[in-house]
Design an enzyme around this catalytic site. Structure first.
Site, PDB file in Angstrom:
ATOM      1  N   ARG A   1       5.550   6.888 -40.205  1.00 59.22           N
ATOM      2  CA  ARG A   1       6.462   7.757 -40.947  1.00 59.22           C
ATOM      3  C   ARG A   1       7.524   6.948 -41.689  1.00 59.22           C
ATOM      4  O   ARG A   1       8.079   7.400 -42.683  1.00 59.22           O
ATOM      5  CB  ARG A   1       7.091   8.778 -40.001  1.00 59.22           C
ATOM      6  CG  ARG A   1       8.030   8.211 -38.960  1.00 59.22           C
ATOM      7  CD  ARG A   1       8.202   9.143 -37.768  1.00 59.22           C
ATOM      8  NE  ARG A   1       6.961   9.235 -37.010  1.00 59.22           N
ATOM      9  CZ  ARG A   1       6.802  10.047 -35.961  1.00 59.22           C
ATOM     10  NH1 ARG A   1       7.808  10.820 -35.559  1.00 59.22           N
ATOM     11  NH2 ARG A   1       5.657  10.091 -35.319  1.00 59.22           N
TER      12      ARG A   1
ATOM     13  N   LYS B   1       1.437  -1.004 -27.595  1.00 61.96           N
ATOM     14  CA  LYS B   1       0.483  -0.040 -27.057  1.00 61.96           C
ATOM     15  C   LYS B   1      -0.294  -0.665 -25.896  1.00 61.96           C
ATOM     16  O   LYS B   1      -0.565  -1.868 -25.902  1.00 61.96           O
ATOM     17  CB  LYS B   1      -0.540   0.346 -28.141  1.00 61.96           C
ATOM     18  CG  LYS B   1      -0.021   1.134 -29.315  1.00 61.96           C
ATOM     19  CD  LYS B   1      -1.157   1.365 -30.305  1.00 61.96           C
ATOM     20  CE  LYS B   1      -0.710   2.119 -31.546  1.00 61.96           C
ATOM     21  NZ  LYS B   1      -0.418   3.535 -31.277  1.00 61.96           N
TER      22      LYS B   1
END
Length: 463
Positions: free
Chosen positions: A316, A242
């Protein structure tokens, strides 16, 4: 410290709750000195205002709290809490003006406004006390405030002090407080126990932050309720690193775990007749030579293969193994909570908790409970035509479909593939953070969805 109500026999000053436009009518019934003081003050009953009225010795003898207009209150979750910064310290009792239907929500907001995160720096502890209004279930409201305090504390704690090991310790403390039991699978044992994706996401972290799965159980009778919370204690994005601006709040990427632990605390403290299970996959998505890579194909606990197209879509993956594990037991209801996608924030902003539900009755119960619980939620669709977006061709599933469209929906569809035996499943894609202070909600970690879920459980599970 968890805010609580003042003792019923405490010396408390009267607090009159005044709607905007209602000051003159209230003042007409007061002695002349009080009328003169109120008139001179310019107090109008506006939201976020209060007026202390002195007695003969000059000390406050009573106070007025602005309650605004119905339209203004519709835009403010805890309207009365907005007046607290303007109240003098001390203990107060509601003497008049607060509608009976509003009392539970406003009393909760009063307690929540007293939250302080003081682990690293002393905070202003001054907070007006409140004697619980008559007729309220004060014990329940205090339990809700305590659950929110736990969630906020966990989210607000930086990753250096709230990594996977510390999150495990918090889970174990909660279990010890309520007579629950916890089993934890850690490190290489995750592979032996068939949790390959939890292991893959967390294996790059330092040894003290090894990946793990906590399994808390409580209760021996009633419907089976399983809560699954994403516990990514810090998310660098992995090899798809990120940018710095996006990494700044990643201590809160375990907000799903924090929310389910707060919800579990409330369920246990209230003594609900359920067989509760809480599953928390706890990892740090770090960068090292052991990091999982873009292009890797992982095989999940369920046997489905997953192509990794972005290592920053890791939540996820860990949830998928935990959900498959939960589904094997076929409980009556599975609820997952996760700070999963930026797409959910784009869709509904930070204030709403979007959720997906496999059954209309489940969604309707959650929506009906949200208003009374002052915990707004919004149903999102499991849109079947988007299933093709998570099917990459060389594996069963894609963890990060290209294109950027419908990111929250495709993530929810991905998770649903791992819940096939349990008909009732709800997934919450939450933010778990209050970006700017609001009445009852200081800036920082936030519970989103647990009170709505708690309020819906009796109808969903027949409690």
């Amino acid at each position: 410290m968890t805010p609580t109500f003042a003792a019923a026999d405490a010396e408390a000053l009267p607090l009159h709750v005044i709607e905007q436009g209602g000051v003159d009518a209230w003042a007409e019934a007061q002695p002349e000195p009080v009328r003169a003081w109120v008139a001179a003050s310019g107090f109008t009953g506006a939201l976020n205002t209060a007026l202390a009225i002195p007695g003969e010795g000059g000390a406050p003898a009573m106070a007025l709290a602005g309650y605004g207009t119905p339209a203004q209150r519709a835009r403010t979750r805890f309207a009365l809490a907005g007046a607290l910064p303007a109240l003098p310290p001390g203990t107060w009792r509601i003497a008049s003006g607060l509608p009976e239907a509003d009392a539970p929500r406003e009393a909760l907001g009063w307690l929540l406004a007293g939250y302080r995160f003081d682990r690293y720096k002393a905070q202003d502890a001054r907070h007006p006390g409140l004697v619980a209004p008559e007729g309220l279930d004060a014990a329940r409201i205090e339990i809700l405030a305590a659950a929110e305090t736990l969630t906020r504390d966990l989210v607000n704690t930086p990753a250096a002090d709230m990594g996977p090991a510390e999150l495990q310790a918090a889970c174990e403390r909660l279990a010890a407080d309520h007579g629950a039991r916890v089993e934890t699978v850690t490190g290489e044992a995750l592979l032996e126990r068939n949790f390959p994706m939890i292991h893959a996401v967390g294996r790059a972290a330092a040894a003290h932050a090894a990946p793990r799965l906590m399994d808390l159980r409580w209760g021996d009778a009633g419907p089976r309720l399983t809560l699954v919370g994403k516990g990514v204690c810090f998310d660098t994005g992995g090899l798809n690193l990120k940018p710095g601006a996006s990494m700044g709040l990643m201590k809160k990427d375990m907000g799903g775990a924090a929310n389910v632990l707060g919800l579990a605390q409330a369920i246990m403290a209230l003594g609900l007749k359920v067989r509760l299970r809480v599953l928390i996959p706890a990892v740090e998505n770090a960068v090292s030579g052991a990091s999982f890579r873009p292009g890797d194909i992982l095989t999940s606990r369920k046997g489905l293969s997953v192509e990794i197209n972005n290592t920053d879509a890791e939540g996820r993956l860990v949830l998928a193994d935990a959900l498959a594990f939960a589904d094997e037991e076929m409980p009556d209801l599975i609820v997952s909570m996760a700070t999963l996608t930026g797409a959910a924030r784009v869709a509904v902003g930070p204030d709403l908790a979007p959720f997906y539900a496999t059954e209309d009755r489940l969604a309707e119960a959650l929506q009906a409970a949200a208003g009374p619980a002052a915990d707004p939620v919004w149903r999102m669709p499991f849109h079947e035509p988007y299933e093709a977006m998570i099917e990459p061709g060389i594996a069963d599933l894609d963890n990060a479909p290209s294109g950027g469209f419908a990111g929250s929906i495709t993530a929810a569809l991905f998770l649903r593939r791992f819940v096939t035996a349990t008909p009732a499943y709800a997934h919450f894609d939450i933010y778990s953070w209050q970006p700017a202070a609001a009445p009852g909600r200081p800036k920082g970690g936030l519970g989103q969805g647990p009170r709505a879920i708690l309020g819906a459980l009796p109808g969903i599970l027949g409690l």
